[in-house]
Design a protein around this motif. Structure first.
Motif, PDB file in Angstrom:
ATOM      1  N   SER A 118      53.136  35.281  39.455  1.00  0.00           N
ATOM      2  CA  SER A 118      52.586  36.735  39.757  1.00  0.00           C
ATOM      3  C   SER A 118      52.098  37.425  40.205  1.00  0.00           C
ATOM      4  CB  SER A 118      51.366  36.397  38.623  1.00  0.00           C
ATOM      5  OG  SER A 118      50.551  35.549  38.416  1.00  0.00           O
ATOM      6  N   ARG A 119      51.816  36.223  42.333  1.00  0.00           N
ATOM      7  CA  ARG A 119      51.189  36.789  43.068  1.00  0.00           C
ATOM      8  C   ARG A 119      51.958  37.435  44.003  1.00  0.00           C
ATOM      9  NH1 ARG A 119      51.630  31.626  47.654  1.00  0.00           N
ATOM     10  NH2 ARG A 119      53.042  30.924  46.422  1.00  0.00           N
ATOM     11  N   HIS A 120      53.628  37.577  43.600  1.00  0.00           N
ATOM     12  CA  HIS A 120      54.344  38.540  44.008  1.00  0.00           C
ATOM     13  C   HIS A 120      54.105  39.856  43.738  1.00  0.00           C
ATOM     14  CE1 HIS A 120      56.290  34.899  46.460  1.00  0.00           C
ATOM     15  NE2 HIS A 120      56.586  34.567  45.012  1.00  0.00           N
ATOM     16  N   LEU A 121      53.442  39.963  42.836  1.00  0.00           N
ATOM     17  CA  LEU A 121      53.108  41.703  42.486  1.00  0.00           C
ATOM     18  C   LEU A 121      52.343  41.495  43.338  1.00  0.00           C
ATOM     19  CD1 LEU A 121      52.830  40.765  37.991  1.00  0.00           C
ATOM     20  CD2 LEU A 121      54.592  41.829  39.541  1.00  0.00           C
ATOM     21  N   ASP A 122      52.512  43.731  43.052  1.00  0.00           N
ATOM     22  CA  ASP A 122      52.153  44.434  44.178  1.00  0.00           C
ATOM     23  C   ASP A 122      50.584  44.133  43.705  1.00  0.00           C
ATOM     24  OD1 ASP A 122      51.776  46.664  43.066  1.00  0.00           O
ATOM     25  OD2 ASP A 122      54.105  46.719  43.180  1.00  0.00           O
ATOM     26  N   PRO A 123      49.097  44.580  44.111  1.00  0.00           N
ATOM     27  CA  PRO A 123      48.386  44.420  43.919  1.00  0.00           C
ATOM     28  C   PRO A 123      47.890  45.638  42.418  1.00  0.00           C
ATOM     29  CG  PRO A 123      47.866  45.424  46.711  1.00  0.00           C
ATOM     30  CD  PRO A 123      49.298  44.984  46.010  1.00  0.00           C
ATOM     31  N   ALA A 124      48.470  46.281  42.828  1.00  0.00           N
ATOM     32  CA  ALA A 124      48.148  47.660  41.059  1.00  0.00           C
ATOM     33  C   ALA A 124      48.410  46.357  40.038  1.00  0.00           C
ATOM     34  CB  ALA A 124      48.615  48.777  41.672  1.00  0.00           C
ATOM     35  N   GLU A 125      49.986  46.106  40.355  1.00  0.00           N
ATOM     36  CA  GLU A 125      50.338  45.639  39.030  1.00  0.00           C
ATOM     37  C   GLU A 125      49.019  44.371  38.692  1.00  0.00           C
ATOM     38  OE1 GLU A 125      54.651  46.620  39.473  1.00  0.00           O
ATOM     39  OE2 GLU A 125      53.523  44.429  41.109  1.00  0.00           O
ATOM     40  N   GLN A 126      48.982  43.428  40.391  1.00  0.00           N
ATOM     41  CA  GLN A 126      47.884  42.260  39.837  1.00  0.00           C
ATOM     42  C   GLN A 126      46.905  42.817  38.985  1.00  0.00           C
ATOM     43  OE1 GLN A 126      46.917  40.126  42.774  1.00  0.00           O
ATOM     44  NE2 GLN A 126      49.246  39.629  43.100  1.00  0.00           N
ATOM     45  N   ALA A 127      45.646  44.216  39.714  1.00  0.00           N
ATOM     46  CA  ALA A 127      44.550  44.664  38.751  1.00  0.00           C
ATOM     47  C   ALA A 127      44.752  44.441  37.355  1.00  0.00           C
ATOM     48  CB  ALA A 127      43.668  45.696  39.351  1.00  0.00           C
ATOM     49  N   GLU A 128      46.033  44.960  36.786  1.00  0.00           N
ATOM     50  CA  GLU A 128      46.329  45.273  35.865  1.00  0.00           C
ATOM     51  C   GLU A 128      46.356  43.818  34.564  1.00  0.00           C
ATOM     52  OE1 GLU A 128      50.337  47.534  32.842  1.00  0.00           O
ATOM     53  OE2 GLU A 128      50.081  47.741  35.096  1.00  0.00           O
ATOM     54  N   LEU A 129      47.138  43.092  34.856  1.00  0.00           N
ATOM     55  CA  LEU A 129      47.141  42.371  34.943  1.00  0.00           C
ATOM     56  C   LEU A 129      45.668  40.984  35.000  1.00  0.00           C
ATOM     57  CD1 LEU A 129      48.908  39.593  33.634  1.00  0.00           C
ATOM     58  CD2 LEU A 129      49.226  38.536  36.527  1.00  0.00           C
ATOM     59  N   VAL A 130      45.229  40.910  35.595  1.00  0.00           N
ATOM     60  CA  VAL A 130      43.742  40.618  35.737  1.00  0.00           C
ATOM     61  C   VAL A 130      42.603  41.350  35.234  1.00  0.00           C
ATOM     62  CG1 VAL A 130      41.079  40.677  36.790  1.00  0.00           C
ATOM     63  CG2 VAL A 130      43.458  40.254  37.863  1.00  0.00           C
ATOM     64  N   ALA A 131      42.722  42.203  34.285  1.00  0.00           N
ATOM     65  CA  ALA A 131      42.703  43.415  33.338  1.00  0.00           C
ATOM     66  C   ALA A 131      42.730  41.996  31.818  1.00  0.00           C
ATOM     67  CB  ALA A 131      42.907  44.417  32.993  1.00  0.00           C
ATOM     68  N   LEU A 132      44.480  42.237  31.623  1.00  0.00           N
ATOM     69  CA  LEU A 132      45.185  41.641  30.674  1.00  0.00           C
ATOM     70  C   LEU A 132      44.369  39.819  30.310  1.00  0.00           C
ATOM     71  CD1 LEU A 132      48.874  42.674  31.014  1.00  0.00           C
ATOM     72  CD2 LEU A 132      46.773  43.272  29.371  1.00  0.00           C
ATOM     73  N   LYS A 133      44.002  38.958  31.752  1.00  0.00           N
ATOM     74  CA  LYS A 133      43.798  38.022  31.780  1.00  0.00           C
ATOM     75  C   LYS A 133      42.562  37.928  30.965  1.00  0.00           C
ATOM     76  CE  LYS A 133      46.418  35.582  35.065  1.00  0.00           C
ATOM     77  NZ  LYS A 133      46.251  35.199  36.365  1.00  0.00           N
ATOM     78  N   ASP A 134      41.531  38.965  31.781  1.00  0.00           N
ATOM     79  CA  ASP A 134      40.332  39.144  30.902  1.00  0.00           C
ATOM     80  C   ASP A 134      39.971  38.990  29.218  1.00  0.00           C
ATOM     81  OD1 ASP A 134      38.946  38.821  33.693  1.00  0.00           O
ATOM     82  OD2 ASP A 134      38.799  41.082  33.928  1.00  0.00           O
ATOM     83  N   ARG A 135      41.151  39.906  28.810  1.00  0.00           N
ATOM     84  CA  ARG A 135      41.052  40.421  27.583  1.00  0.00           C
ATOM     85  C   ARG A 135      41.048  39.443  26.734  1.00  0.00           C
ATOM     86  NH1 ARG A 135      43.807  45.133  24.626  1.00  0.00           N
ATOM     87  NH2 ARG A 135      45.415  42.625  24.524  1.00  0.00           N
ATOM     88  N   TYR A 136      42.299  38.298  27.327  1.00  0.00           N
ATOM     89  CA  TYR A 136      42.796  36.816  26.882  1.00  0.00           C
ATOM     90  C   TYR A 136      41.301  35.494  26.618  1.00  0.00           C
ATOM     91  CZ  TYR A 136      44.324  32.966  26.453  1.00  0.00           C
ATOM     92  OH  TYR A 136      44.541  31.174  25.633  1.00  0.00           O
ATOM     93  N   GLU A 137      40.508  35.886  28.027  1.00  0.00           N
ATOM     94  CA  GLU A 137      39.946  34.694  28.066  1.00  0.00           C
ATOM     95  C   GLU A 137      37.623  35.231  27.510  1.00  0.00           C
ATOM     96  OE1 GLU A 137      39.071  33.802  32.480  1.00  0.00           O
ATOM     97  OE2 GLU A 137      41.169  33.261  31.775  1.00  0.00           O
ATOM     98  N   VAL A 138      38.021  36.211  27.127  1.00  0.00           N
ATOM     99  CA  VAL A 138      37.008  36.533  25.978  1.00  0.00           C
ATOM    100  C   VAL A 138      37.867  35.986  24.936  1.00  0.00           C
ATOM    101  CG1 VAL A 138      36.479  38.527  25.000  1.00  0.00           C
ATOM    102  CG2 VAL A 138      36.924  39.305  27.026  1.00  0.00           C
ATOM    103  N   MET A 139      38.279  35.445  24.306  1.00  0.00           N
ATOM    104  CA  MET A 139      38.836  34.875  23.240  1.00  0.00           C
ATOM    105  C   MET A 139      38.048  33.866  23.177  1.00  0.00           C
ATOM    106  SD  MET A 139      42.175  36.326  21.533  1.00  0.00           S
ATOM    107  CE  MET A 139      43.721  35.657  22.524  1.00  0.00           C
TER     108      MET A 139
END
Lengths: 201, 201
Positions: A118-139
């Motif tokens: 996922s590091r090959h995604l561009d910064p905006a997409e990575q930010a989007e991904l970080v948000a999804l990961k955060d939602r995941y880790e809340v569980m």
DNA sequence: GCTTGTCAAGCAAGCGCTTGCTTGGTAGCA
DNA sequence: TGCTACCAAGCAAGCGCTTGCTTGACAAGC
């Protein structure tokens, strides 16, 4: 997801999904940059330019693979988290769900691509991904809090969660399906490793 | 390591080492396949063909980077392992040494390349690397055995070591030098996470 | 029943560019 | 003179992606 047309027939061949699957496998095996469009096209029995009918760019294929990965993991673990069982049983079920996606045949390529490419995604997409990961880790944070509430662990801090997910995600590096351990066993052993108590001498 | 010639002068410019450092950094940042010879050459202020005076192939550069990585980690952790302290202190020192290499400025690029890019080596080289890793992990197995002998942990099994190294190596994914935690703190917290007992409420 | 038009899905060829690597030459030093 | 360390130029191969065209399925029109 596949219901744009009024033709949802039982087993329609979905070439786009085929491409995502093949791309996931190849990204996992060789890495994003080392995988060529020709590799992917060949893997699904197409000519070298045909995948571009389904995807604008190679980059978009990576995006599809990564989103597929995190979506599947989130869904599987959320189901386990909301099973309404006792804290320890819930925790073990979550471990098993995560590991199933990571190591099982259906999800492992997507999960590995998610973790490593996922590091090959561009910064905006990575930010989007970080948000999804955060939602995941809340569980997971909630699961650890519940374990602490039940007196089963001493530490439910932020770092503890990072250590736990590290041990979990690192299994990708050493687990072999033909090896001596099942996913089920690994989940139980990791639960014991973290909780520590209920274990024979 | 840099003593093949009778010219070990204080600060001789070692261009080969410069290349290895630059390659390590770039492999870490962009991955092996996405890094070009021109990137590396530019990073050390050379023309695009000049690195080939020092290395036969790009592949050889990766080999040098990876070997540098595992060599440095092994050396650092071995020193901590043989410090002659009590099991828990030794264990913490080993954690700190490993994390220093993984997260510290000197070693992190080599370590990251070792963890993520060694799959681009060919099978024979990978086998060689597995042997080196095995030699390395023996030290951890012994550390866990000593901890168990001292009654500090319940489980010193093979998997326990894998979980531990997973939690350790995964720090690469989330640690930020500018973040709130020092390497020292992370080492202590991981020790507590594994041993579990000596911890304030 | 046959033609005609439309559309999704794909192919074969190839464009412009980048890649790893080679080559012939040369500046600086011993 | 010879050696080390490098440069400038460039080669063949491979890259992502585009293009013009074909194919098979299906429906409309007569």
């Amino acid at each position: 997801m596949a219901a744009s047309k009024t033709k949802p027939a039982a087993e329609e061949p979905n070439r786009r999904a085929d491409i995502v699957r093949a791309a996931g496998r190849l990204f996992h095996e060789k890495g994003y940059s080392a995988t060529t469009i020709r590799d992917i096209a060949h893997a699904v029995g197409m000519g070298s330019g045909s995948p571009f009918y389904h995807f604008k760019t190679k980059h978009d294929m990576l995006r599809a693979v990564v989103l597929e990965g995190i979506g599947a993991i989130h869904q599987a673990v959320a189901k386990a988290a909301n099973s309404g069982k006792a804290p320890r049983a819930t925790f073990e079920a979550m471990l098993r769900a995560h590991l199933d996606q990571l190591l099982g045949e259906q999800g492992r390529d997507f999960a590995a691509a998610l973790l490593h490419e996922s590091r090959h995604l561009d910064p905006a997409e990575q930010a989007e991904l970080v948000a999804l990961k955060d939602r995941y880790e809340v569980m997971w944070q909630k699961a650890l809090r519940d374990l602490k509430g039940a007196g089963l662990i001493a530490d439910d801090s932020h770092v503890a969660r990072l250590f736990l997910l590290g041990a979990l995600n690192w299994t990708v590096q050493w687990y072999r399906p033909e090896g001596p351990r099942t996913v089920e066993q690994i989940a139980r052993q990791l639960a014991s490793f973290v909780i520590g108590k209920p274990q024979r001498p």
